[in-house]
Design an enzyme around this catalytic site. Structure first.
Site, PDB file in Angstrom:
ATOM      1  N   CYS A  13      74.604 -17.494   5.833  1.00 48.19           N
ATOM      2  CA  CYS A  13      73.714 -16.340   5.755  1.00 48.19           C
ATOM      3  C   CYS A  13      72.661 -16.441   6.852  1.00 48.19           C
ATOM      4  O   CYS A  13      72.416 -17.520   7.396  1.00 48.19           O
ATOM      5  CB  CYS A  13      73.030 -16.310   4.401  1.00 48.19           C
ATOM      6  SG  CYS A  13      74.224 -16.158   3.076  1.00 48.19           S
ATOM      7  N   TYR A 152      86.818 -15.854  -1.352  1.00 47.83           N
ATOM      8  CA  TYR A 152      85.620 -16.678  -1.548  1.00 47.83           C
ATOM      9  C   TYR A 152      85.448 -17.074  -3.016  1.00 47.83           C
ATOM     10  O   TYR A 152      85.237 -16.214  -3.877  1.00 47.83           O
ATOM     11  CB  TYR A 152      84.408 -15.880  -1.053  1.00 47.83           C
ATOM     12  CG  TYR A 152      83.072 -16.542  -1.227  1.00 47.83           C
ATOM     13  CD1 TYR A 152      82.842 -17.844  -0.799  1.00 47.83           C
ATOM     14  CD2 TYR A 152      82.013 -15.844  -1.798  1.00 47.83           C
ATOM     15  CE1 TYR A 152      81.598 -18.440  -0.954  1.00 47.83           C
ATOM     16  CE2 TYR A 152      80.765 -16.424  -1.947  1.00 47.83           C
ATOM     17  CZ  TYR A 152      80.572 -17.730  -1.523  1.00 47.83           C
ATOM     18  OH  TYR A 152      79.342 -18.310  -1.677  1.00 47.83           O
ATOM     19  N   HIS A 155      80.244 -21.879  -4.367  1.00 50.21           N
ATOM     20  CA  HIS A 155      78.812 -21.744  -4.676  1.00 50.21           C
ATOM     21  C   HIS A 155      78.446 -21.153  -6.028  1.00 50.21           C
ATOM     22  O   HIS A 155      77.306 -20.731  -6.217  1.00 50.21           O
ATOM     23  CB  HIS A 155      78.133 -20.863  -3.603  1.00 50.21           C
ATOM     24  CG  HIS A 155      78.154 -21.468  -2.242  1.00 50.21           C
ATOM     25  ND1 HIS A 155      78.498 -20.764  -1.125  1.00 50.21           N
ATOM     26  CD2 HIS A 155      77.867 -22.706  -1.832  1.00 50.21           C
ATOM     27  CE1 HIS A 155      78.422 -21.557  -0.068  1.00 50.21           C
ATOM     28  NE2 HIS A 155      78.040 -22.748  -0.474  1.00 50.21           N
ATOM     29  N   ASP A 248      75.246 -27.550  -1.989  1.00 50.27           N
ATOM     30  CA  ASP A 248      76.038 -27.506  -0.756  1.00 50.27           C
ATOM     31  C   ASP A 248      75.126 -27.702   0.457  1.00 50.27           C
ATOM     32  O   ASP A 248      75.459 -28.461   1.377  1.00 50.27           O
ATOM     33  CB  ASP A 248      76.746 -26.151  -0.691  1.00 50.27           C
ATOM     34  CG  ASP A 248      77.699 -26.023   0.482  1.00 50.27           C
ATOM     35  OD1 ASP A 248      78.238 -27.054   0.917  1.00 50.27           O
ATOM     36  OD2 ASP A 248      77.903 -24.897   0.960  1.00 50.27           O
TER      37      ASP A 248
END
Ligand code: ADP
Ligand code: SF4
Length: 679
Positions: A13, A152, A155, A248
């Site tokens: 991001c 995806y 997370h 992460d």
């Protein structure tokens, strides 16, 4: 499809997303130019049914979003990199604040955010809809020129993960219950994507193989391994990590380089597909070792690629000593969390590639007119070091004068605090560059006075003399001094850095809310003192929510036995015997007053600029001409105390502007991406 090397910029991001496509494409372009074989997007929303406003992620809701993403793929291809796109449907991990669509999840569940919003359980039609949206987005991604298309499930964010995890899936149909059932949705998305674009694009799965929740969640030993085994050869590439994002992208304070290896190293034994992993790798030795030991096939990186977009090229060219190593501070993450373009402590050009035209490796030599002007940089903290380095790179004759016998300023002390050793890389990288520049002279043990500055006769003078912590409690909560700073029981962080040791029990008062208060409490607790941590904020080190460290910091202080008093302010301090009587009050009501007896008090509230030299030089302006001084500027903490990132940025910006003539001070100083007015 072949990547030119094993350097893989995993999705990250950046606070630009759909809001600033040109800014974003320029940033990704620099990564591709710097040698990354694969350059990926951030999360790309595939539908308004799962959007994460106000954060700026990418969008591929329909064909209108394709041109923005084409900017990035074209830039990547021009530099020979493959472009990857992370298609995202985040289910219950977003409240859909902008679209107001009801979030969807495997089972009814409050959303992950604190918004008073619940996601509804998906029925079969919803599942079919999401599959179709994902398939259509994959087709649009292909049309936008992407080489790799992600499914995806990382997370705790991607919907497939919510189906897989027992914590979020209470279904009793074929999508719930056994692991095989829970993996069904992920399998279907992979098959859909392969069917849609598999002839042209590689299909990547990003999966968190461990949620770090013990047996209540997915663990690498049990379900993580089983999922990879079930789907082993289905994707073309596995991008594996741990959940959630704060695990992460853990900071250096809490984990070392390569920290994910112990979770992901099994993956290659279960699949023949190439495997990408991350772990804040900045050292070529650690990267080579991870490949040789069979932990991964390609070295994934987000933060190391932000700190040094040219890391691959530097390794290829044997210039490893020039790598600008990530320090693991997560200032980059604050951009995304605060919905503004990404910034980086080590790399001041990050996020400025398009709007200011800054390149991480190149700065034009100063223009001919100013090429003869000499520069004196006073103070060798992060601001002065970066300014001297960047001016040196531009060809200016520079003297860097530092009062002490060490280069590094505030970082000499801050990097010695628990877990911050890697922050010294900000200094080491710059000092290494400076020492190789024949046009830069470094003068240690050279405290400069105004008359010495004028005697020297440098044309351009830059005061980067830093700041010092106040010791009277003035700050955010208290707009007037609160404590007599001359009391011998009262300490500032600078006193502690200078070697003073407060007596136990000590009260650390944090009205700063970034890392310093928590770090000093940790340091003192580790030294065996009984510590009370008092803050008007609701949490310890509250702003570190932005760097995803807050929970760890508070947890660490609790583990160390520090007494935490949150939402509490100091209202009075008076000597009592050899110690202090400290009056406390709730920030909400004066009906909750209390008192603490402590032997000492450490105040972490605010810093004052050390700008006396600058003020003195301004007062002697009439002498500048005969000393050949043209300008005197004050930068970094000496101008306005802030983060290390802000100081480095100030140094860099000042160097860039050395020869720029500001013709219109009212003009916006950078390019903007304007919103098109729809009729
Ligand atoms: P910043 O974060 O803005 O770079 P720092 O506090 O880290 O600021 O660094 C300031 C540096 O300036 C310190 O190393 C300090 O010793 C040095 N310094 C302060 N005053 C003088 C001076 N008069 N002459 C030379 N160096 C100075
Ligand atoms: Fe690394 Fe800090 Fe830069 Fe992020 S901001 S890339 S953690 S140095």
């Amino acid at each position: 499809m072949i990547s030119k090397n094993r350097f893989y910029q995993v999705p990250h991001c950046n606070g630009m997303g759909h809001g600033k496509p040109s800014t974003l494409a320029a940033m990704r372009s620099v990564k591709a130019e710097g040698g990354w074989g694969v350059v990926c997007t951030e999360e790309i929303e595939i539908s308004p049914h799962s959007e994460i406003a106000p954060n700026f992620e990418g969008r591929l809701w329909d064909e209108h979003d394709v041109p923005a993403l084409l900017l990035m793929t074209q830039a990547c291809h021009e530099h020979g990199a493959l472009a990857g796109i992370e298609l995202m449907f985040n289910g219950y991990a977003t409240p859909n604040r902008y679209s107001r669509e009801i979030p969807m999840a495997p089972s009814h569940l409050p959303v992950r955010h604190l918004d008073p919003v619940q996601a509804r359980a998906m029925d079969k039609r919803d599942i079919a809809n999401v599959r179709r949206w994902h398939r259509n987005a994959a087709l649009r991604a292909r049309d936008a020129g992407f080489d790799l298309v992600y499914v995806y499930a990382g997370h705790d964010l991607g919907l497939p993960m919510h189906f897989i995890s027992r914590r979020t899936n209470r279904r009793t149909d074929e999508y719930g219950g056994s692991l095989e059932n829970r993996v069904r949705f992920l399998r279907e998305l992979i098959e859909d994507t392969k069917d849609a674009v598999g002839d042209r694009c590689g299909v990547v799965v990003r999966l968190a193989v461990d949620q770090l929740l013990g047996q209540g969640g997915i663990t690498a030993e049990s379900e993580g391994r089983d999922i990879i085994a079930m789907l082993a050869e289905l994707p073309d590439l596995w991008d594996v990590n741990i959940a959630d994002w704060s695990n992460d992208s853990i900071t250096a304070r809490f984990a070392e380089e390569g920290y994910q290896e112990r979770y992901i190293s099994f993956v290659k034994s279960v699949t023949t597909r190439p495997v990408v992993g991350v772990g804040r790798y900045t050292s070529p030795d650690a990267m080579v070792s991870a490949i040789r030991r069979g932990v991964m096939d390609m070295v994934g990186a987000a933060r190391p690629s932000i700190a040094d977009p040219f890391l691959p090229n530097k390794i290829n060219q044997g210039r490893t000593d020039e790598i600008r190593e990530c320090i693991g501070c997560n200032i980059c993450v604050t951009g995304d969390n605060l919905c503004v373009p990404i910034r980086c402590t080590q790399n001041p050009t990050m996020g400025e590639e398009w709007r200011r035209g800054w390149h991480p490796e190149r700065i034009a030599p100063v223009n001919a007119k100013q090429a003869q002007e000499t520069a004196l940089v006073i103070g060798a903290g992060p601001a002065g070091l970066e300014l001297a380095r960047a001016l040196g790179q531009r060809g200016v004759e520079v003297m860097l004068a530092e009062a002490t016998r060490q280069l590094g300023g505030r970082l000499i002390h801050e990097a010695a605090l628990p877990g911050l050793a890697s922050w010294m890389r900000v200094v080491d990288h710059r000092v290494h560059q400076l020492k190789r520049m024949p046009n830069v002279t470094i003068a240690l043990e050279s405290p400069m006075s105004a008359s010495e500055v004028l005697d020297f006769g440098f044309n351009r003078v830059f005061v980067a003399t830093g700041a010092h912590w106040r010791k009277d409690g003035l700050g955010r909560q208290h707009r007037q001094p609160l404590v007599d700073p001359t009391l011998p029981q009262v300490f500032s962080p600078d006193d502690v850095f200078a070697g003073a040791m407060p007596s136990s029990p000590v009260l650390v008062y944090d009205d700063d809310h970034y890392v310093m208060g928590g770090l000093l409490a940790e340091k003192l607790a580790r030294a065996g003192l009984e510590v009370h941590f008092v803050t008007p904020a609701a949490k310890v080190s509250e702003w570190t929510d932005m760097t995803m460290e807050q929970a760890r910091i508070q947890g660490r202080l609790l583990e160390l036995g520090v007494h935490l008093h949150t939402a509490v302010e100091i209202v009075g301090v008076s000597p009592a015997g050899t110690g202090l009587a400290i009056q406390l009050d709730s920030i909400y009501t004066s009906a909750r007053q209390s008192a603490l007896s402590c032997a000492s008090l450490v105040l972490v509230t605010m810093r004052d600029p050390c700008d006396e030299l600058w003020r003195e030089l301004l007062a002697k302006r009439e002498l500048w001409h005969e000393s050949a001084v043209l300008t005197v500027e004050c930068i970094g903490d000496a101008c306005a105390p802030g983060t290390v990132a802000a100081a480095v940025y100030a140094g860099h910006k000042t160097a860039r502007e050395f020869d720029s003539v500001i013709t219109d001070p009212d003009a916006v100083p950078f390019r903007r991406e304007m919103i098109r007015i729809e009729s």
